[in-house]
Motif scaffolding. Structure first.
Motif, PDB file in Angstrom:
ATOM      1  N   GLY A 108       2.624   4.435   0.949  1.00 11.99           N
ATOM      2  CA  GLY A 108       2.773   5.059   2.252  1.00 11.99           C
ATOM      3  C   GLY A 108       3.020   4.079   3.378  1.00 11.99           C
ATOM      4  O   GLY A 108       3.151   4.469   4.534  1.00 11.99           O
ATOM      5  N   ARG A 109       3.067   2.792   3.045  1.00  9.57           N
ATOM      6  CA  ARG A 109       3.359   1.793   4.079  1.00  9.57           C
ATOM      7  C   ARG A 109       4.508   0.913   3.596  1.00  9.57           C
ATOM      8  O   ARG A 109       4.621   0.607   2.419  1.00  9.57           O
ATOM      9  CB  ARG A 109       2.128   0.947   4.369  1.00  9.57           C
ATOM     10  CG  ARG A 109       0.970   1.766   4.903  1.00  9.57           C
ATOM     11  CD  ARG A 109      -0.125   0.904   5.414  1.00  9.57           C
ATOM     12  NE  ARG A 109       0.318   0.077   6.541  1.00  9.57           N
ATOM     13  CZ  ARG A 109      -0.499  -0.721   7.220  1.00  9.57           C
ATOM     14  NH1 ARG A 109      -1.767  -0.800   6.881  1.00  9.57           N
ATOM     15  NH2 ARG A 109      -0.046  -1.447   8.214  1.00  9.57           N
ATOM     16  N   ASN A 110       5.340   0.520   4.522  1.00  9.97           N
ATOM     17  CA  ASN A 110       6.529  -0.235   4.138  1.00  9.97           C
ATOM     18  C   ASN A 110       6.316  -1.738   4.076  1.00  9.97           C
ATOM     19  O   ASN A 110       7.174  -2.451   3.604  1.00  9.97           O
ATOM     20  CB  ASN A 110       7.665   0.057   5.110  1.00  9.97           C
ATOM     21  CG  ASN A 110       8.305   1.407   4.833  1.00  9.97           C
ATOM     22  OD1 ASN A 110       8.397   1.822   3.690  1.00  9.97           O
ATOM     23  ND2 ASN A 110       8.735   2.081   5.869  1.00  9.97           N
ATOM     24  N   GLU A 111       5.200  -2.253   4.577  1.00  9.61           N
ATOM     25  CA  GLU A 111       5.008  -3.695   4.583  1.00  9.61           C
ATOM     26  C   GLU A 111       4.740  -4.173   3.160  1.00  9.61           C
ATOM     27  O   GLU A 111       3.749  -3.776   2.535  1.00  9.61           O
ATOM     28  CB  GLU A 111       3.833  -4.097   5.472  1.00  9.61           C
ATOM     29  CG  GLU A 111       4.030  -3.764   6.929  1.00  9.61           C
ATOM     30  CD  GLU A 111       3.529  -2.384   7.279  1.00  9.61           C
ATOM     31  OE1 GLU A 111       4.277  -1.405   7.099  1.00  9.61           O
ATOM     32  OE2 GLU A 111       2.377  -2.282   7.719  1.00  9.61           O
ATOM     33  N   GLN A 112       5.645  -4.989   2.665  1.00  3.99           N
ATOM     34  CA  GLN A 112       5.509  -5.510   1.314  1.00  3.99           C
ATOM     35  C   GLN A 112       5.077  -6.972   1.366  1.00  3.99           C
ATOM     36  O   GLN A 112       5.521  -7.733   2.229  1.00  3.99           O
ATOM     37  CB  GLN A 112       6.823  -5.367   0.556  1.00  3.99           C
ATOM     38  CG  GLN A 112       7.202  -3.909   0.306  1.00  3.99           C
ATOM     39  CD  GLN A 112       8.453  -3.750  -0.521  1.00  3.99           C
ATOM     40  OE1 GLN A 112       8.909  -4.688  -1.180  1.00  3.99           O
ATOM     41  NE2 GLN A 112       9.013  -2.551  -0.506  1.00  3.99           N
TER      42      GLN A 112
ATOM     43  N   VAL B  58       0.862  -1.176   0.000  1.00  2.50           N
ATOM     44  CA  VAL B  58       0.000   0.000   0.000  1.00  2.50           C
ATOM     45  C   VAL B  58       0.896   1.223   0.000  1.00  2.50           C
ATOM     46  O   VAL B  58       1.889   1.273   0.736  1.00  2.50           O
ATOM     47  CB  VAL B  58      -0.906  -0.001   1.242  1.00  2.50           C
ATOM     48  CG1 VAL B  58      -1.704   1.289   1.342  1.00  2.50           C
ATOM     49  CG2 VAL B  58      -1.820  -1.207   1.234  1.00  2.50           C
TER      50      VAL B  58
ATOM     51  N   TYR C  42      11.645  -8.988   8.295  1.00 11.42           N
ATOM     52  CA  TYR C  42      11.025  -9.931   7.372  1.00 11.42           C
ATOM     53  C   TYR C  42      11.689 -11.280   7.587  1.00 11.42           C
ATOM     54  O   TYR C  42      12.799 -11.368   8.116  1.00 11.42           O
ATOM     55  CB  TYR C  42      11.248  -9.505   5.910  1.00 11.42           C
ATOM     56  CG  TYR C  42      10.338  -8.407   5.439  1.00 11.42           C
ATOM     57  CD1 TYR C  42      10.537  -7.097   5.840  1.00 11.42           C
ATOM     58  CD2 TYR C  42       9.280  -8.687   4.581  1.00 11.42           C
ATOM     59  CE1 TYR C  42       9.690  -6.081   5.405  1.00 11.42           C
ATOM     60  CE2 TYR C  42       8.433  -7.692   4.130  1.00 11.42           C
ATOM     61  CZ  TYR C  42       8.645  -6.390   4.553  1.00 11.42           C
ATOM     62  OH  TYR C  42       7.809  -5.399   4.114  1.00 11.42           O
TER      63      TYR C  42
ATOM     64  N   HIS D 166      12.099  -2.684  10.289  1.00 15.56           N
ATOM     65  CA  HIS D 166      11.247  -3.764   9.802  1.00 15.56           C
ATOM     66  C   HIS D 166      11.991  -5.091   9.922  1.00 15.56           C
ATOM     67  O   HIS D 166      13.201  -5.165   9.727  1.00 15.56           O
ATOM     68  CB  HIS D 166      10.882  -3.551   8.331  1.00 15.56           C
ATOM     69  CG  HIS D 166       9.730  -2.644   8.135  1.00 15.56           C
ATOM     70  ND1 HIS D 166       9.781  -1.289   8.356  1.00 15.56           N
ATOM     71  CD2 HIS D 166       8.455  -2.896   7.756  1.00 15.56           C
ATOM     72  CE1 HIS D 166       8.601  -0.752   8.115  1.00 15.56           C
ATOM     73  NE2 HIS D 166       7.778  -1.706   7.747  1.00 15.56           N
TER      74      HIS D 166
ATOM     75  N   PRO E  62       7.543   6.272   5.337  1.00 11.68           N
ATOM     76  CA  PRO E  62       6.910   6.341   4.021  1.00 11.68           C
ATOM     77  C   PRO E  62       6.398   7.751   3.736  1.00 11.68           C
ATOM     78  O   PRO E  62       5.869   8.407   4.613  1.00 11.68           O
ATOM     79  CB  PRO E  62       5.727   5.365   4.122  1.00 11.68           C
ATOM     80  CG  PRO E  62       5.976   4.553   5.324  1.00 11.68           C
ATOM     81  CD  PRO E  62       6.849   5.346   6.231  1.00 11.68           C
ATOM     82  N   ARG E  63       6.592   8.178   2.500  1.00 11.07           N
ATOM     83  CA  ARG E  63       6.152   9.536   2.133  1.00 11.07           C
ATOM     84  C   ARG E  63       5.083   9.471   1.051  1.00 11.07           C
ATOM     85  O   ARG E  63       5.014  10.315   0.192  1.00 11.07           O
ATOM     86  CB  ARG E  63       7.359  10.343   1.657  1.00 11.07           C
ATOM     87  CG  ARG E  63       8.322  10.704   2.762  1.00 11.07           C
ATOM     88  CD  ARG E  63       9.466  11.558   2.232  1.00 11.07           C
ATOM     89  NE  ARG E  63      10.384  10.785   1.406  1.00 11.07           N
ATOM     90  CZ  ARG E  63      11.406  10.092   1.892  1.00 11.07           C
ATOM     91  NH1 ARG E  63      11.644  10.062   3.177  1.00 11.07           N
ATOM     92  NH2 ARG E  63      12.191   9.404   1.097  1.00 11.07           N
ATOM     93  N   GLY E  64       4.266   8.456   1.122  1.00  7.29           N
ATOM     94  CA  GLY E  64       3.142   8.370   0.201  1.00  7.29           C
ATOM     95  C   GLY E  64       3.418   7.528  -1.020  1.00  7.29           C
ATOM     96  O   GLY E  64       2.503   7.118  -1.713  1.00  7.29           O
ATOM     97  N   GLY E  65       4.676   7.292  -1.306  1.00  7.60           N
ATOM     98  CA  GLY E  65       4.979   6.442  -2.456  1.00  7.60           C
ATOM     99  C   GLY E  65       5.481   5.106  -1.998  1.00  7.60           C
ATOM    100  O   GLY E  65       5.136   4.645  -0.923  1.00  7.60           O
TER     101      GLY E  65
ATOM    102  N   TYR F 163       6.571 -10.434   5.673  1.00  5.50           N
ATOM    103  CA  TYR F 163       6.638  -9.411   6.716  1.00  5.50           C
ATOM    104  C   TYR F 163       6.394 -10.041   8.079  1.00  5.50           C
ATOM    105  O   TYR F 163       5.514 -10.885   8.244  1.00  5.50           O
ATOM    106  CB  TYR F 163       5.592  -8.334   6.430  1.00  5.50           C
ATOM    107  CG  TYR F 163       5.304  -7.414   7.581  1.00  5.50           C
ATOM    108  CD1 TYR F 163       4.187  -7.617   8.389  1.00  5.50           C
ATOM    109  CD2 TYR F 163       6.147  -6.349   7.873  1.00  5.50           C
ATOM    110  CE1 TYR F 163       3.915  -6.779   9.453  1.00  5.50           C
ATOM    111  CE2 TYR F 163       5.884  -5.511   8.944  1.00  5.50           C
ATOM    112  CZ  TYR F 163       4.764  -5.732   9.728  1.00  5.50           C
ATOM    113  OH  TYR F 163       4.498  -4.901  10.793  1.00  5.50           O
TER     114      TYR F 163
END
Lengths: 112, 113
Positions: A97-101, A95, B36, B34, B94-97, B46
């Protein structure tokens, strides 16, 4: 819900041939990514797309191209395969704006 | 990108807790941490993420040092299914992208029955 699917599961390809790896997600994620994983090198980003209609280069883009005509599909094309492109290829999505891939099951490609 | 240091490998026994450490001394103040994992012959998955506070979810807990230069992924009761390579990945806010994940070599966890 399938999540992310990749096709083919594996492929043996002659050098110089053109090949497209397919990736489809049904989660309506804006962002999609292609990584390659080689033994001892971990995963490296090839190309990414923030949203349909846009793409960007990752760490190792040479020899690969991508397109993002719609939200769900993000194909990776090798225009003229070389043996150094032998690898396992993973597609992922997230999504914006979110880092979870979320990752697909991978495509194992061998170029001879 | 922040540099991370993780043990190449660790072993655990089934049903015992596992603490997987990660050093990320060059982490930016706004980078998330994060985690994983990658099971054999599968894509990465994740696990958990955090910024400053310790975090818990159904899979694991994440303990973040007060200075944020290290973190520990905690599996409370290891199962055979937890055998995988675990990656610690500092990622920008995250900056929206899209934000690209930079995978290191991770820690290969072996779980003994």
């Amino acid at each position: 819900i399938a999540g992310i699917t990749q096709a083919p599961t594996s492929q043996i390809l002659a050098a110089g041939r053109r090949m497209t790896l397919r990736c489809t997600q049904d989660m309506r994620h804006n962002a999609m990514y292609w990584y390659r994983q080689d033994l001892g090198l971990g995963l490296r980003l090839i190309h990414y797309s923030n949203t349909a209609g846009t793409t960007g280069k990752g760490e190792v883009p040479d020899g690969y191209s991508v397109s993002r005509a719609n939200t769900d599909d993000f194909p990776l094309t090798l225009a003229s395969a070389v043996p150094s492109q032998t690898s396992v290829y993973f597609c992922a999505s997230s999504v914006s704006g979110r880092n979870e891939q979320f990752f697909g099951p991978g495509t194992r490609l061998t170029v001879l | 990108d922040a540099k991370t240091t993780q043990p190449n490998s660790m072993e655990s026994n089934e049903e015992e807790p596992v603490h997987l450490p990660c050093n990320h001394s060059t982490i930016s103040g706004t980078d998330y941490i994060h985690w994983y994992r990658q099971l054999p012959s599968q894509g990465p998955e994740y696990v958990i993420h955090g910024l400053t506070s310790n975090v818990n979810n159904r899979m694991a807990s994440l303990a973040i040092a007060e200075d944020r230069k290290s973190s520990t992924l905690i599996l409370h009761r290891a199962t055979l299914r937890d055998a995988a390579v675990y990656y610690c990945i500092p990622t920008p806010t995250p900056r929206g992208g899209s934000e690209k994940l930079v995978f290191g070599k991770g820690t290969k966890l072996t779980v003994n029955p």
